[in-house]
Design a protein around this motif. Structure first.
Motif: not given
Length: 210
Positions: A41-42, A138-139
């Protein structure tokens, strides 16, 4: 997407970037493990700003353990969720010292047993530090795989499993990096840059942009 088109797509990404790697700064498997753990989340840019100050001071499990949780927080406080991440990294260092002689284990099971390390982080470390043909989804990779129809799936595990099945062996070590970079800079979420995409003619996304 059929296998012929998949191979052509991956060959094109390979030709454009034959030696891809992570954008996180690291010089050892341990530094990579810490950086990837901090990156949840970074952004990689934000993590690099913190670790560029941390690693010259402490870049081994013993050195970070000796910093203590509060000492570690001073270096990573610009990163989101830094309190929890500092606790996890500090505990991780103790486990590495006690159970792995201060070395990063080359085992998914052992990596996932570390605080703050999930399947994606373990895959990144095994792939980038040790050259395993693991694919961390990941996304960005989830979006690119589904949008292009390279490997479709309803969640990250399904996409990972599909990629493992359909990506030819010669591309498996690097496909994670190609797809994440493609998703980060070209096949972006809101308005993909199809006009400047090197795989546009092979991509099966219906709503392409100019």
């Amino acid at each position: 997407m059929n296998n012929t088109k998949r191979k052509a797509l991956l060959t094109r990404l390979c030709d454009a970037n034959p030696n891809p790697t992570t954008e996180l700064n690291f010089s050892s498997p341990f530094e990579l493990l810490v950086a990837v753990t901090l990156s949840a989340q970074s952004t990689d840019v934000g993590v690099n700003k913190a670790t560029d100050k941390l690693f010259p001071v402490a870049n081994t499990p013993q050195a970070i353990w000796d910093l203590g949780v509060d000492g570690l927080k001073q270096y990573i406080k610009t990163i989101g969720l830094y309190n929890a991440k500092a606790e996890n990294v500090h505990k991780m260092c103790r486990i590495l010292l006690d159970e792995h002689q201060g070395e990063v284990p080359q085992s998914r099971e052992a990596l996932e047993a570390l605080p703050g390390v999930g399947r994606k982080t373990a895959n990144v470390v095994l792939n980038t530090a040790f050259g395993w043909p693991t694919i961390a989804v990941d996304t960005h990779i989830f979006r690119v795989s589904n949008r292009t129809k390279l490997a479709m799936g309803k969640d990250v595990i399904a996409v990972e499993q599909k990629l493992e099945k359909v990506v030819p062996k010669e591309f498996k070590v690097d496909v994670h990096h190609w797809l994440i970079l493609h998703g980060r800079y070209t096949c972006i979420a809101r308005k993909p840059r199809c006009g400047s995409c090197i795989i546009e003619d092979l991509c099966e996304f219906k709503d392409k942009t100019e």
